[in-house]
Design an enzyme around this catalytic site. Structure first.
Site, mmCIF file in Angstrom:
data_model
loop_
_atom_site.group_PDB
_atom_site.id
_atom_site.type_symbol
_atom_site.label_atom_id
_atom_site.label_comp_id
_atom_site.label_asym_id
_atom_site.label_seq_id
_atom_site.Cartn_x
_atom_site.Cartn_y
_atom_site.Cartn_z
ATOM 1 N N LYS A 49 32.882 -43.482 50.423
ATOM 2 C CA LYS A 49 33.205 -44.846 50.844
ATOM 3 C C LYS A 49 34.137 -45.511 49.834
ATOM 4 C CE LYS A 49 30.466 -47.014 53.406
ATOM 5 N NZ LYS A 49 29.172 -47.446 53.922
ATOM 6 N N ARG A 75 27.273 -51.365 48.995
ATOM 7 C CA ARG A 75 27.245 -50.195 49.873
ATOM 8 C C ARG A 75 27.099 -48.907 49.080
ATOM 9 N NH1 ARG A 75 29.791 -51.308 54.982
ATOM 10 N NH2 ARG A 75 30.098 -53.542 55.188
ATOM 11 N N GLY A 127 23.816 -43.080 57.410
ATOM 12 C CA GLY A 127 22.529 -43.728 57.622
ATOM 13 C C GLY A 127 21.441 -43.306 56.658
ATOM 14 N N MET A 173 21.412 -43.602 53.296
ATOM 15 C CA MET A 173 21.157 -44.477 52.150
ATOM 16 C C MET A 173 21.366 -45.929 52.561
ATOM 17 S SD MET A 173 22.603 -42.237 49.016
ATOM 18 C CE MET A 173 24.184 -42.143 49.785
ATOM 19 N N ARG A 191 36.733 -42.675 56.719
ATOM 20 C CA ARG A 191 36.286 -41.363 56.234
ATOM 21 C C ARG A 191 36.647 -40.334 57.294
ATOM 22 N NH1 ARG A 191 29.816 -42.672 56.927
ATOM 23 N NH2 ARG A 191 29.879 -42.927 59.186
ATOM 24 N N HIS A 195 22.786 -44.294 66.045
ATOM 25 C CA HIS A 195 22.201 -43.287 65.156
ATOM 26 C C HIS A 195 21.894 -41.984 65.874
ATOM 27 C CE1 HIS A 195 18.719 -41.362 63.141
ATOM 28 N NE2 HIS A 195 19.483 -41.557 62.072
ATOM 29 N N ARG A 216 19.892 -1.269 67.987
ATOM 30 C CA ARG A 216 18.516 -0.938 67.608
ATOM 31 C C ARG A 216 17.825 -0.208 68.743
ATOM 32 N NH1 ARG A 216 18.764 -6.896 65.342
ATOM 33 N NH2 ARG A 216 20.152 -6.811 67.111
ATOM 34 N N ARG A 230 21.205 2.979 65.482
ATOM 35 C CA ARG A 230 20.173 3.228 64.474
ATOM 36 C C ARG A 230 18.991 3.937 65.110
ATOM 37 N NH1 ARG A 230 17.399 -1.798 61.659
ATOM 38 N NH2 ARG A 230 16.278 -1.833 63.624
ATOM 39 N N GLU A 246 18.899 -0.105 52.762
ATOM 40 C CA GLU A 246 17.966 -1.227 52.897
ATOM 41 C C GLU A 246 16.746 -1.015 52.005
ATOM 42 O OE1 GLU A 246 16.564 -1.479 56.947
ATOM 43 O OE2 GLU A 246 16.539 0.686 57.161
ATOM 44 N N SER A 272 25.523 1.242 55.756
ATOM 45 C CA SER A 272 25.389 -0.107 56.291
ATOM 46 C C SER A 272 24.207 -0.777 55.597
ATOM 47 C CB SER A 272 25.168 -0.061 57.805
ATOM 48 O OG SER A 272 24.972 -1.358 58.302
ATOM 49 N N GLY A 287 21.232 -3.086 55.100
ATOM 50 C CA GLY A 287 20.262 -3.839 55.893
ATOM 51 C C GLY A 287 19.733 -4.931 54.990
ATOM 52 N N THR A 288 20.415 -6.062 55.022
ATOM 53 C CA THR A 288 20.077 -7.077 54.018
ATOM 54 C C THR A 288 18.786 -7.811 54.323
ATOM 55 O OG1 THR A 288 21.650 -8.518 55.139
ATOM 56 C CG2 THR A 288 22.385 -7.442 53.122
ATOM 57 N N ASN A 289 18.285 -7.730 55.558
ATOM 58 C CA ASN A 289 16.968 -8.330 55.808
ATOM 59 C C ASN A 289 15.917 -7.612 54.960
ATOM 60 O OD1 ASN A 289 18.260 -9.801 57.753
ATOM 61 N ND2 ASN A 289 17.195 -8.899 59.498
ATOM 62 N N ASP A 290 15.863 -6.295 55.120
ATOM 63 C CA ASP A 290 14.866 -5.525 54.372
ATOM 64 C C ASP A 290 15.163 -5.537 52.883
ATOM 65 O OD1 ASP A 290 13.685 -4.980 56.716
ATOM 66 O OD2 ASP A 290 13.658 -2.812 56.494
ATOM 67 N N CYS A 302 24.596 -5.008 58.347
ATOM 68 C CA CYS A 302 24.022 -5.490 59.587
ATOM 69 C C CYS A 302 22.795 -6.291 59.187
ATOM 70 C CB CYS A 302 23.667 -4.334 60.516
ATOM 71 S SG CYS A 302 22.542 -3.134 59.823
ATOM 72 N N TYR A 305 33.068 -4.164 56.932
ATOM 73 C CA TYR A 305 32.802 -5.073 58.045
ATOM 74 C C TYR A 305 31.444 -5.736 57.868
ATOM 75 C CZ TYR A 305 29.535 -1.614 59.834
ATOM 76 O OH TYR A 305 28.468 -0.770 59.943
#
Lengths: 894, 894
Positions: free
Chosen positions: B21, B91, B100, B102, B337, B455, B561, B617, B752, B771, B773-776, B839, B859
């Site tokens: 602001k 302000r 909204g 603050m 803004r 709002h 999968r 897989r 993984e 590849s 397996g970033t979850n595991d 993946c 990739y």
């Protein structure tokens, strides 16, 4: 590639090429000892055999023939001769001795023609036909794979018909008939005539020995003893001129140790049989005479044996295990190898040989196998308790130590029960190599036949398991599943206790006592402690364990698991009450009770460990681990419901609700360790306060030399450690202010979460020490749940050689180890002198200890009773490093 | 440190120091636009305030006074003056706009004296007392924290007594009485007199703004939008001369966007109110007029507004969101803004502004927030299905997209149900900032009041959630928990459907359809595809998902999968039959059925993805995941038992037995992936055969440009991969021999398991691609069980800032990322051109995509509907790298 070495060629030092047996024979020949002429086909040929789709290389047999001809020249005998036929034994032998695991064929060269020649030459037709019988049986078993039972039946029938007890009482005629029947068995089995041509026999025998390398017994043995391809890759084959211990009463066969392998005493130890072949001794078919009897009976032979022993020990600088044969008064050595001894024997001989100036202190340490020390740390029978028991019978004490277990007479059943965790004593008439898996599964072995060098005795000693052999007055009724001693009966599954040190067998379970350390043991441990560079601490949660740890030489406690204190019978209900608390206030009230208990525990342990570090780990397991099992609760609720409502039902339902709230799909990776510490800070506050108060109170009692360390488990990011450190600092300041005592406490973290290792530079800014938790780290690095895999796919993985060995037993240096090295290097990049240790079971595994030394750790922490093993391993790796000669770099002169 | 900048000082580019602001006001002043005089207290002062234990720095107020004096000089008004009093607004404004979140205080400087001065100066006592009323209310709420309700009650009472509808209809006398009552409320609440001294008021107001930075709403907002301390560290405070939009009918207040934020159309968009203050617009208390009405009603103001918009857009090169006020015909800008727009708006403006030559293609790409594209990939109402529904009512369409859910009128209830996974539509008269958590929990928002800039509308658009506002004929009965439109009633929990694009509300659930991509979207996507370096593939298990993936620009399938195929209703029973099979033979028979099904699936997907890689897989989850839940089985068995025995009981008991056999303490780290493949090789054999056959059959159908890849999950050591590779090679050879077709299939592994990353050099020798397996991997690196932590301690961890953000949503670059880098570097050390992808859900997270680009991956693979997001993120990171000016290294001339 030279495929064959005659015994007077080459060096007996190259065991990897020649196998232990071949190398020994060559070395003895070089020393001028009386070895029958022979030659060794190298292990390289074995490799070629397997690479060649299990076919002998084409050029092998012609070379064999040349060497046979050399024997013929030396002995004046001739292969296949009708007059003076040459007979040979064909023996296996890998770089590492694998007693009884591979096959041997004796008397090879006999056929329907040469047997007559042998009868003539020896002037002993009965001997010739007995040799022939033995040959056909062994050949049938080893080369064709025919079950021994078939041959045994024929032999037993013949003995019954002849009404004799012993094999050697059979007549020549009877033996002839047996040979004929044996050959029929072979022909029926193979569909071919029994091979008569000696070279044909020899080729088949050589191949059979090669095959036995990959036999199931041998493979299991190598797995169990971690004999990798790098250590021993295939077996050599030694072809040795037969000499005969069964050529009458002036012939002897024997197996002796140059020192007593049970305790290391410097005295010849072993047995011999007159008029017998070596097989009879090893198989335990006839109970042989102790070697001392020879002093009177064959004094000259005894003298020769003594001299030979001395010569061999001086040369090899190791007690030897010797096979010898006396053929018509002429002494021959058939084998020598380093004697397999139990740990007590190894330790005593290390100390003795040093005194005798045979070996140096370094060698005295390096020749020991740290893992074997475990035997000495085993329990023995409580003599006081034993007074109330009368022994059932007594046999030959063959492997020391005491054990109680259910008497099981069936090998398969013993394996099955053992794997289920039942303590089993294997009870057999005698044992054979194929029974070894049952040895692994049993806590002790008892046989009714055999002597100190019988199969059962040798194997059990190697494993450090209690063993009694030659228990002659015991009769085993296999179909009836019971053993009988006079009128007393022990049925399958009844508990017996055996004392491998006295040979006594008891019915029932007798309490055992902790082992006491011998002076020799203490001497070795003392040397090792001075030589090692790595610190050795103990995992100990109780004052008893702490005391034992100090006795065993631990330099502090590397892991004191506070949750084990909660598991005590008087504390668990209080801890459960804490978990079930409905509010923080309620929980804090219960924690107050626990704080006082923990404080006293800490004081006691710190007092015992005065002068040393004591690392106390804050609560680690998830809370639900302390609650009753959900499935049991559900079943209980169903039961109570059917009986109508009750207070117990309400309580069980409450437990079930809480247990379900806390339950996790993967508790190993769940709400535990520092995560509990952050979400229920009152628990860690209580523990930290108890530690600080314990330290303050001891200081006020003038016990100043105490070094408590507070260790936070399961840390994965520096913010977790920061969070707990603030709590700790507040409590510490508070207690310092109250007591007026300045507390010296270190604050550190476990490295057991992979992320902690990867960000150890950040952690090092907050922590004053690190301790690797390699149990959890191994789980995380492999994504193996220890509680699951060991009972599921891991055995299959090891069997299929997908994993070489259980990574929970020996540290996986390639995976877990490389992560540790990353963590060490990142941590020390921030604090070069950072104390980094390892707690967890790997701390007591010799190979892991050696890895830790090389990785530059400050210390390892092992369970109390494995502390001596860790000390010895640490000394060895320090020596191994010392003894490497630094390479001079060429071309870089300055 | 300069704590205060007058609007004609400094640069409006420094948003971090001056807040959005303040920076906007300064920049507009510099541009010569009509901004009321004022000054900005920097965010640095806010930091000092918090560092200083929440006390204003001592030297602040004297400096404030100097700046007030400067305003006084500029305006000719005087702070606290009885004649011509200066009033200011106070302000908030952080570096990042948090609409909204603050607090703001208006009309500061009024007291019982100055109000009379204001009345005189404005010649409008009613206006003066109305301003005073507003000031006391805001001050009471913001500074003292008094609930709005108390003030509202007084106001409503007064309106009832006066019998008027609108606030501005209240008389001066009535307003005087209200002020008096308001001040009593404040005095009662604080126990002190209401502050009369303007500087005292100002100091309290500045402090209140600083405090609102750490208010719960603001903190939650920053967490949700990942606004870290690095991005915005505290709020600035702007003190601005008050101008009045409520000074009669020649006064106006308005909020406009320079372009339509719903769709990006180049037209002024917004609302205004005559004779009102800005608060009235934002709070949605009065429904304002659309800006178009101004063309007729206030043509001069409209012209001025248009010119201002053009100037601002040219300067900022972004559509702007402007607050303006006309005071007695004089035009003022109070704020500018960058306009918050939904994704459609952002995309259209990117394309348009490029055409208008306002911005470059790079900026057109970089100004977009990839995450926002998600909005465009949301479902819309199925018009065909909607025909069967009559709309209940129609409101103002405020945020596009359609959603169905249970109508919930209570904020807390909406949050609770939303978190339980119930689809909820929040229905309110109007919303307030404290309701934001309910927005997160709801699938859509419906209000009876407010306009497009109320709002509810702003927040919902920001979140991309469907929203309808100003639904005037809808009455909400909170206590009765129902909404009423004429005689129609919808009770709490009844399902309604809202269409945020048309403003229509329906009773019942109307099916929705996949979104279609606009031309602008395709244009942007096309640019992004050309600019990006990283490959983008899709996680797709079905032909539908594969088709969608291609539409969205995926270059292949990075993760198919196979187990999801088993979960289809017609296949699960067959798969369970396979698990329950008693023998290998029986299992193989069942697998035959599955093989045919899978083969067809693979053919279909490969056909759709012709020309691209399709990575399939092999089975990953543990077998027990396909069996019924153990607890349910136990309960069922108890139930069946009480009814007596039955076939169902026997079947259930069999299931229970098998489920227990397979059950694991930590299934995440258990018997799954390649471990199942090795111990039940027939399963992987079936899958590999199905893939090879699918490829062979397609080739024989002349579909040649197919690239199947076989991927092995859960690999931790090279021997596992070797083992499966042998199976694969045998099957491949077999099918090649049968079909006479040479198959082109790649064989690779997931990374993984931590150990796979640490030993990726070994794996690279066997694998043709990797590849992650970033979850595991995230689970293993943190030792977090995703299924547990997100419902247990992780929220508390994020709240306590122990973890900055959920590592399962955005890749943990410090831990997981550094392990990935180790793996990449080891793998490429063996095969420099190795294809390495990722993946798992991180593939669709923009920040993770950027990390993957930087880490050199080939990739990322994202779920189909997140593919465009990944493409855009990949283009941005490629540009960010390009746009870095390479440093010239000094002193290294050659």
């Amino acid at each position: 590639m030279k495929p064959i070495y005659f015994f007077d060629e080459g060096s007996g030092r190259n065991k990897k090429l020649l196998g232990g047996k071949g190398a020994g024979l060559i070395e003895m020949t070089r020393l001028g000892l009386p070895v029958p002429p022979g030659f060794t086909i190298t292990t390289e040929v074995c490799t070629v055999y397997y690479d060649n789709n299990k076919k002998l290389p084409r050029n092998l047999m012609p070379q064999v023939k040349k060497n046979i001809q050399k024997i013929e020249r030396k002995t004046g005998k001739e292969f296949g001769s009708l007059q003076n036929p040459l007979l040979v034994s064909v023996r296996s032998g890998a770089a590492i001795s694998m007693p009884g695991m591979m096959d041997t064929i004796l008397n090879l060269g006999l056929n329907d023609q040469t047997v007559i020649g042998l009868a003539d030459a020896s002037k002993n037709p009965r001997f010739a036909w007995d040799s022939y019988r033995r040959f056909v049986q062994l050949f049938g078993k080893v080369v064709f794979g025919i079950d021994d039972k078939q041959f045994d039946e024929v032999l037993q029938n013949a003995k019954r018909q002849q009404n004799v007890q012993q094999d050697h009482e059979l007549s020549e005629q009877s033996l002839r008939e047996i040979v004929s029947e044996y050959k029929s068995i072979c022909q029926q089995y193979t569909g071919k005539l029994f091979p008569e041509d000696p070279y044909n026999q020899l080729a088949l025998a050589i191949e059979a020995v090669f095959k036995s390398w990959m036999g199931e017994r041998a493979v299991v043995y190598r797995e169990k003893y971690k004999i990798t391809k790098e250590i021993a890759n295939g077996t050599a084959v030694s072809v040795v001129t037969m000499v005969f211990g069964n050529m009458g009463n002036d012939s002897v066969t024997g197996v002796i140790f140059t020192r007593n392998p049970s305790d290391g005493t410097r005295q010849i130890f072993g047995d011999y049989l007159v008029n017998a072949q070596g097989e009879d001794v090893v198989a335990g078919i006839r109970t042989p005479q102790p070697i001392d009897a020879m002093i009177k009976e064959l004094p000259a032979t005894y003298q020769q044996l003594m001299k030979t022993c001395e010569k061999l020990e001086k040369h090899f600088k190791e007690p030897q295990d010797i096979e010898f044969t006396v053929e018509k008064g002429r002494f021959y050595l058939l084998q020598t190898r380093a004697a397999k001894m139990n740990a007590a024997g190894m330790i005593k001989t290390s100390v003795d040989m040093l005194k005798e100036r045979l070996i140096s202190k370094e060698r005295a340490i390096l020749r020991l196998n740290p893992e074997d020390l475990d035997q000495l740390l085993h329990n023995t029978i409580d003599n006081e308790a034993a007074k109330n028991f009368n022994s059932l019978t007594k046999g030959i004490p063959a492997s020391p130590g005491a054990a109680s277990g259910k008497a099981i007479f069936d090998v398969k059943k013993a394996i099955q029960m053992g794997e289920e965790g039942v303590k089993v004593i294997l009870v057999r008439e005698e044992t054979k190599p194929e029974d070894v898996p049952a040895f692994f599964a049993s806590v002790g072995i008892l046989t009714s036949r055999g002597g100190k060098t019988s199969h059962a005795a040798v194997v059990a000693r190697g494993m450090g398991k209690p063993c009694i052999v030659g228990c002659n007055d015991m009769r085993i009724d296999y179909p009836g599943k019971k053993l009988l001693v006079d009128s007393k009966v022990v049925s399958e599954g009844e508990v017996i206790t055996i004392d491998g040190s006295t040979g006594k067998v008891y019915v029932g379970e007798i309490p055992t006592v902790e082992p006491k350390l011998t002076d020799d043991f203490k001497t070795i441990l003392g040397w090792a402690q001075k030589l090692k560079k790595l610190g050795i601490r103990a995992n100990a949660d109780t004052s008893q364990a702490a005391k034992l740890a100090r006795i065993y030489g631990a330099e502090g406690i590397g892991l004191c698991r506070t949750e084990r204190m909660f598991n005590a019978r008087d504390r668990l209900p209080v801890f459960v009450e804490m978990i079930m608390a409905k509010t923080v206030t309620e929980r804090k009230e219960v924690l107050e009770k626990l704080r006082l208990l923990q404080k006293e525990d800490f004081k006691e342990i710190l007092r015992i460990m005065e002068g040393y570090h004591v690392t106390i780990r804050l609560l680690d397991p998830p809370l639900h681990e302390f609650l009753p099992n959900i499935e049991e609760l559900i079943n209980k609720i169903h039961l109570l419901e059917s009986k109508g409502s009750s207070d117990e039902l309400t309580a069980s339902q409450r437990f079930l609700q809480r247990a379900k709230d806390l339950a996790e799909v993967n508790p190993m990776m769940g709400h535990r360790g520092v995560r509990v510490g952050i979400t229920y800070p009152e628990i860690y506050e209580m523990q930290i306060r108890a530690i600080c108060e314990a330290a303050a109170e001891l200081t006020s009692e003038n016990i100043n030399n105490i070094h408590p360390q507070i260790m936070v488990p399961q840390v994965g990011s520096v913010s977790e450690l920061d969070y707990i450190k603030k709590i700790y600092q507040n409590i510490k300041s508070d207690i310092e202010a109250r007591s007026g005592i300045k507390l010296k406490i270190n604050f550190g973290t476990m490295l057991e979460v992979v992320r902690a290792c990867l960000t150890s530079d950040e952690l090092a800014k907050v922590a004053e020490f690190f301790s690797f938790g390699t149990n959890d780290l191994t789980q995380a690095v492999f994504s193996f749940s220890r509680e699951d895999v060991e009972g599921k796919f891991l055995p299959e993985y090891i069997e299929k050689e997908i994993i070489k060995e259980n990574p929970f037993e020996s540290l996986d240096s390639k995976g877990v180890g490389s992560l540790m090295q990353i963590a060490i290097s990142k941590g020390r990049s921030v604090k070069p002198d950072l104390e980094i240790g390892i707690c967890g079971e790997h701390g007591g595994d010799p190979r892991s200890v050696k890895f830790c030394h090389k990785a530059g750790l400050t210390y390892v922490s092992a369970s109390s009773h494995r502390v001596p093993i860790a000390i010895l391993a640490a000394a060895q790796v320090a020596l191994e490093k010392q003894m490497k000669i630094p390479k001079t770099r060429p071309g870089h002169k300055k």
